[in-house]
Design a protein around this motif. Structure first.
Motif, PDB file in Angstrom:
ATOM      1  N   ARG A  24      12.411  10.166   0.221  1.00 33.04           N
ATOM      2  CA  ARG A  24      13.304  10.394  -0.255  1.00 33.04           C
ATOM      3  C   ARG A  24      13.583  11.833  -0.735  1.00 33.04           C
ATOM      4  NH1 ARG A  24      13.794   5.426  -3.512  1.00 33.04           N
ATOM      5  NH2 ARG A  24      13.527   6.831  -5.064  1.00 33.04           N
ATOM      6  N   PRO A  25      14.798  12.494  -0.901  1.00 31.90           N
ATOM      7  CA  PRO A  25      14.833  13.770  -1.408  1.00 31.90           C
ATOM      8  C   PRO A  25      14.161  14.181  -2.838  1.00 31.90           C
ATOM      9  CG  PRO A  25      16.963  13.171  -0.416  1.00 31.90           C
ATOM     10  CD  PRO A  25      15.975  11.976  -0.131  1.00 31.90           C
ATOM     11  N   ASP A  26      14.209  12.767  -3.736  1.00 26.98           N
ATOM     12  CA  ASP A  26      13.453  13.003  -4.954  1.00 26.98           C
ATOM     13  C   ASP A  26      12.095  12.779  -4.641  1.00 26.98           C
ATOM     14  OD1 ASP A  26      13.311  10.362  -4.020  1.00 26.98           O
ATOM     15  OD2 ASP A  26      14.195   9.542  -6.151  1.00 26.98           O
ATOM     16  N   GLY A  27      11.428  12.720  -3.622  1.00 25.36           N
ATOM     17  CA  GLY A  27       9.913  12.808  -3.482  1.00 25.36           C
ATOM     18  C   GLY A  27       9.222  11.371  -3.540  1.00 25.36           C
ATOM     19  N   ARG A  28      10.177  10.186  -3.763  1.00 26.40           N
ATOM     20  CA  ARG A  28       9.516   8.733  -4.081  1.00 26.40           C
ATOM     21  C   ARG A  28       9.867   8.077  -2.856  1.00 26.40           C
ATOM     22  NH1 ARG A  28       8.521   8.477  -9.531  1.00 26.40           N
ATOM     23  NH2 ARG A  28       8.780   6.352  -9.409  1.00 26.40           N
ATOM     24  N   ILE A  29       9.145   6.943  -2.617  1.00 23.73           N
ATOM     25  CA  ILE A  29       9.505   5.856  -1.662  1.00 23.73           C
ATOM     26  C   ILE A  29       9.499   4.517  -2.529  1.00 23.73           C
ATOM     27  CG2 ILE A  29       7.995   7.137   0.172  1.00 23.73           C
ATOM     28  CD1 ILE A  29       5.823   5.365  -0.545  1.00 23.73           C
ATOM     29  N   ALA A  30      10.010   3.540  -1.908  1.00 26.29           N
ATOM     30  CA  ALA A  30      10.079   2.275  -2.496  1.00 26.29           C
ATOM     31  C   ALA A  30       9.386   1.236  -1.472  1.00 26.29           C
ATOM     32  CB  ALA A  30      11.797   1.766  -2.345  1.00 26.29           C
ATOM     33  N   VAL A  31       8.405   0.726  -2.178  1.00 31.13           N
ATOM     34  CA  VAL A  31       7.259   0.030  -1.852  1.00 31.13           C
ATOM     35  C   VAL A  31       7.433  -1.434  -2.305  1.00 31.13           C
ATOM     36  CG1 VAL A  31       4.872  -0.108  -1.407  1.00 31.13           C
ATOM     37  CG2 VAL A  31       5.761   1.990  -1.995  1.00 31.13           C
ATOM     38  N   PRO A  32       7.210  -2.373  -1.208  1.00 34.96           N
ATOM     39  CA  PRO A  32       7.388  -3.952  -1.592  1.00 34.96           C
ATOM     40  C   PRO A  32       6.460  -4.338  -2.658  1.00 34.96           C
ATOM     41  CG  PRO A  32       7.376  -3.496   0.936  1.00 34.96           C
ATOM     42  CD  PRO A  32       6.901  -2.231   0.220  1.00 34.96           C
ATOM     43  N   LEU A  33       6.977  -4.972  -3.658  1.00 38.85           N
ATOM     44  CA  LEU A  33       6.434  -5.303  -4.775  1.00 38.85           C
ATOM     45  C   LEU A  33       5.961  -4.418  -5.870  1.00 38.85           C
ATOM     46  CD1 LEU A  33       3.679  -8.053  -3.764  1.00 38.85           C
ATOM     47  CD2 LEU A  33       5.908  -8.569  -4.789  1.00 38.85           C
ATOM     48  N   LEU A  34       5.885  -3.141  -5.510  1.00 36.33           N
ATOM     49  CA  LEU A  34       5.200  -2.183  -6.305  1.00 36.33           C
ATOM     50  C   LEU A  34       6.548  -1.245  -6.772  1.00 36.33           C
ATOM     51  CD1 LEU A  34       1.925  -0.998  -4.953  1.00 36.33           C
ATOM     52  CD2 LEU A  34       2.501  -2.483  -6.705  1.00 36.33           C
ATOM     53  N   GLY A  35       7.669  -1.367  -6.132  1.00 33.89           N
ATOM     54  CA  GLY A  35       8.801  -0.484  -6.277  1.00 33.89           C
ATOM     55  C   GLY A  35       8.578   1.040  -6.089  1.00 33.89           C
ATOM     56  N   GLU A  36       9.094   1.758  -7.243  1.00 30.23           N
ATOM     57  CA  GLU A  36       9.233   3.304  -6.748  1.00 30.23           C
ATOM     58  C   GLU A  36       7.522   3.862  -6.907  1.00 30.23           C
ATOM     59  OE1 GLU A  36      12.044   5.166  -6.252  1.00 30.23           O
ATOM     60  OE2 GLU A  36      12.709   3.226  -5.755  1.00 30.23           O
ATOM     61  N   ILE A  37       7.059   4.729  -5.836  1.00 32.51           N
ATOM     62  CA  ILE A  37       6.098   5.543  -6.232  1.00 32.51           C
ATOM     63  C   ILE A  37       6.127   6.935  -5.702  1.00 32.51           C
ATOM     64  CG2 ILE A  37       3.794   5.763  -4.712  1.00 32.51           C
ATOM     65  CD1 ILE A  37       3.844   3.267  -6.653  1.00 32.51           C
ATOM     66  N   GLU A  38       5.717   7.777  -6.629  1.00 32.37           N
ATOM     67  CA  GLU A  38       5.580   9.447  -6.014  1.00 32.37           C
ATOM     68  C   GLU A  38       5.030   9.511  -4.861  1.00 32.37           C
ATOM     69  OE1 GLU A  38       7.439  12.790  -6.775  1.00 32.37           O
ATOM     70  OE2 GLU A  38       7.681  11.205  -8.118  1.00 32.37           O
ATOM     71  N   ALA A  39       5.508  10.087  -3.819  1.00 27.06           N
ATOM     72  CA  ALA A  39       4.749  10.592  -2.703  1.00 27.06           C
ATOM     73  C   ALA A  39       4.774  11.916  -2.278  1.00 27.06           C
ATOM     74  CB  ALA A  39       5.374  10.024  -1.602  1.00 27.06           C
ATOM     75  N   ALA A  40       5.832  12.703  -2.556  1.00 28.79           N
ATOM     76  CA  ALA A  40       5.854  14.324  -2.427  1.00 28.79           C
ATOM     77  C   ALA A  40       4.912  15.185  -3.161  1.00 28.79           C
ATOM     78  CB  ALA A  40       7.180  14.738  -2.298  1.00 28.79           C
ATOM     79  N   GLY A  41       4.053  15.913  -2.595  1.00 28.62           N
ATOM     80  CA  GLY A  41       3.320  16.696  -3.399  1.00 28.62           C
ATOM     81  C   GLY A  41       1.705  16.119  -3.270  1.00 28.62           C
ATOM     82  N   ARG A  42       1.780  15.032  -2.792  1.00 28.89           N
ATOM     83  CA  ARG A  42       0.503  14.220  -3.074  1.00 28.89           C
ATOM     84  C   ARG A  42      -0.332  14.115  -1.750  1.00 28.89           C
ATOM     85  NH1 ARG A  42       1.361   9.009  -6.162  1.00 28.89           N
ATOM     86  NH2 ARG A  42      -1.116   9.021  -6.837  1.00 28.89           N
ATOM     87  N   THR A  43      -1.589  13.688  -1.453  1.00 32.09           N
ATOM     88  CA  THR A  43      -2.448  13.549  -0.133  1.00 32.09           C
ATOM     89  C   THR A  43      -2.041  12.086   0.212  1.00 32.09           C
ATOM     90  OG1 THR A  43      -4.492  12.981  -1.237  1.00 32.09           O
ATOM     91  CG2 THR A  43      -3.939  15.298  -0.654  1.00 32.09           C
ATOM     92  N   PRO A  44      -2.172  12.056   1.466  1.00 30.14           N
ATOM     93  CA  PRO A  44      -2.208  10.406   1.951  1.00 30.14           C
ATOM     94  C   PRO A  44      -3.275   9.363   1.232  1.00 30.14           C
ATOM     95  CG  PRO A  44      -1.728  11.706   3.773  1.00 30.14           C
ATOM     96  CD  PRO A  44      -2.277  12.874   2.766  1.00 30.14           C
ATOM     97  N   ALA A  45      -4.358  10.140   0.818  1.00 32.51           N
ATOM     98  CA  ALA A  45      -5.476   9.386   0.124  1.00 32.51           C
ATOM     99  C   ALA A  45      -5.189   9.065  -1.078  1.00 32.51           C
ATOM    100  CB  ALA A  45      -6.825  10.332   0.394  1.00 32.51           C
ATOM    101  N   GLU A  46      -4.435   9.992  -1.701  1.00 29.49           N
ATOM    102  CA  GLU A  46      -3.942   9.649  -3.155  1.00 29.49           C
ATOM    103  C   GLU A  46      -2.770   8.699  -3.533  1.00 29.49           C
ATOM    104  OE1 GLU A  46      -4.764  14.239  -4.920  1.00 29.49           O
ATOM    105  OE2 GLU A  46      -2.695  13.439  -4.249  1.00 29.49           O
ATOM    106  N   VAL A  47      -2.055   8.769  -2.486  1.00 29.87           N
ATOM    107  CA  VAL A  47      -0.932   7.570  -2.375  1.00 29.87           C
ATOM    108  C   VAL A  47      -1.625   6.218  -1.939  1.00 29.87           C
ATOM    109  CG1 VAL A  47       1.357   6.806  -1.545  1.00 29.87           C
ATOM    110  CG2 VAL A  47       0.815   9.275  -1.981  1.00 29.87           C
ATOM    111  N   GLN A  48      -2.345   6.277  -0.944  1.00 28.38           N
ATOM    112  CA  GLN A  48      -3.086   5.029  -0.481  1.00 28.38           C
ATOM    113  C   GLN A  48      -3.960   4.512  -1.849  1.00 28.38           C
ATOM    114  OE1 GLN A  48      -4.738   5.082   3.475  1.00 28.38           O
ATOM    115  NE2 GLN A  48      -6.630   4.297   2.280  1.00 28.38           N
ATOM    116  N   ALA A  49      -4.570   5.323  -2.382  1.00 29.40           N
ATOM    117  CA  ALA A  49      -5.369   4.744  -3.740  1.00 29.40           C
ATOM    118  C   ALA A  49      -4.513   4.017  -4.847  1.00 29.40           C
ATOM    119  CB  ALA A  49      -6.255   5.856  -4.387  1.00 29.40           C
TER     120      ALA A  49
END
Length: 206
Positions: free
Chosen positions: A74-99
């Motif tokens: 989203r424009p705020d840099g976040r994604i909505a993930v099942p069970l976990l809710g809001e997660i910051e994604a923008a500016g991070r590597t895929p490995a960081e978000v995956q971890a």
């Protein structure tokens, strides 16, 4: 006869040593070439890629279909993930978000095997407007300079003011205007003006 055999044996040993040395030198060169190639591939557009706004992520958890989802950042840099809710994604590597996802799902799943894939890269774009043959939006998935972006847009029309090209860059919460003379770049007078573009840059040719 014995002397001839000794000479033949010595010659064979010499040839064998020469062959081994030659093979060794070829191996070293090949290893050096592989090292050079890997250093190029390991740049910002490979494993160090930073997720951006509008990129589309596909998340899956092995054997947990209900936790799998595909969503844009989203424009705020976040994604909505099942069970976990809001997660910051923008500016991070895929490995960081995956971890972070794997750690969060440990509360609900035993040894969760989480996979994160960027299915669409939409954040690395520049915009070329004004007196060019084909104005539009262009993806920059590798390092791209001002001249390269202008070439993507089909270069100038006959009415273009090549000495007054403007790059508008949003940085630090404000828009910066960088005026560039393309003639000074191509003539070698000021090659440093051939800017390395950043995602979101807008190039305007008056």
């Amino acid at each position: 006869m014995t002397n001839n055999r000794l000479k033949s044996t010595a010659f064979a040993v010499t040839v064998l040593l020469g062959t081994l040395l030659l093979a060794g030198s070829v191996t070293v060169r090949a290893q050096d070439q592989d090292a050079d190639t890997s250093s190029v591939d390991d740049g910002v557009f490979a494993q160090d890629y930073r997720i951006g706004v509008s990129d589309v992520l596909s998340i899956s958890v092995w054997n947990q279909e209900a936790l799998s989802a595909t969503m844009p950042v989203r424009p705020d840099g976040r994604i909505a993930v099942p069970l976990l809710g809001e997660i910051e994604a923008a500016g991070r590597t895929p490995a960081e978000v995956q971890a972070e996802l794997a750690k969060g799902y440990e509360k609900y799943v035993t040894a969760p095997a989480v996979s994160l894939v960027i299915t669409e890269i939409n954040s690395r774009r520049v915009f070329v407007l004004g007196e060019v043959q084909e104005p539009g939006v262009f993806d920059i998935l590798t390092p791209t300079t001002l001249l390269q972006a202008l070439a993507m847009a089909g270069s100038f029309t006959e009415f273009a003011k090549k000495d007054e090209v403007v790059v508008v860059r949003h940085e630090g919460g404000t828009n910066q205007r960088l005026q560039v003379s393309v003639k000074a770049i191509t003539s070698g007078k000021n090659p440093a003006d051939n800017l390395l573009l950043l995602p979101g840059d807008t190039i305007y040719v008056p």
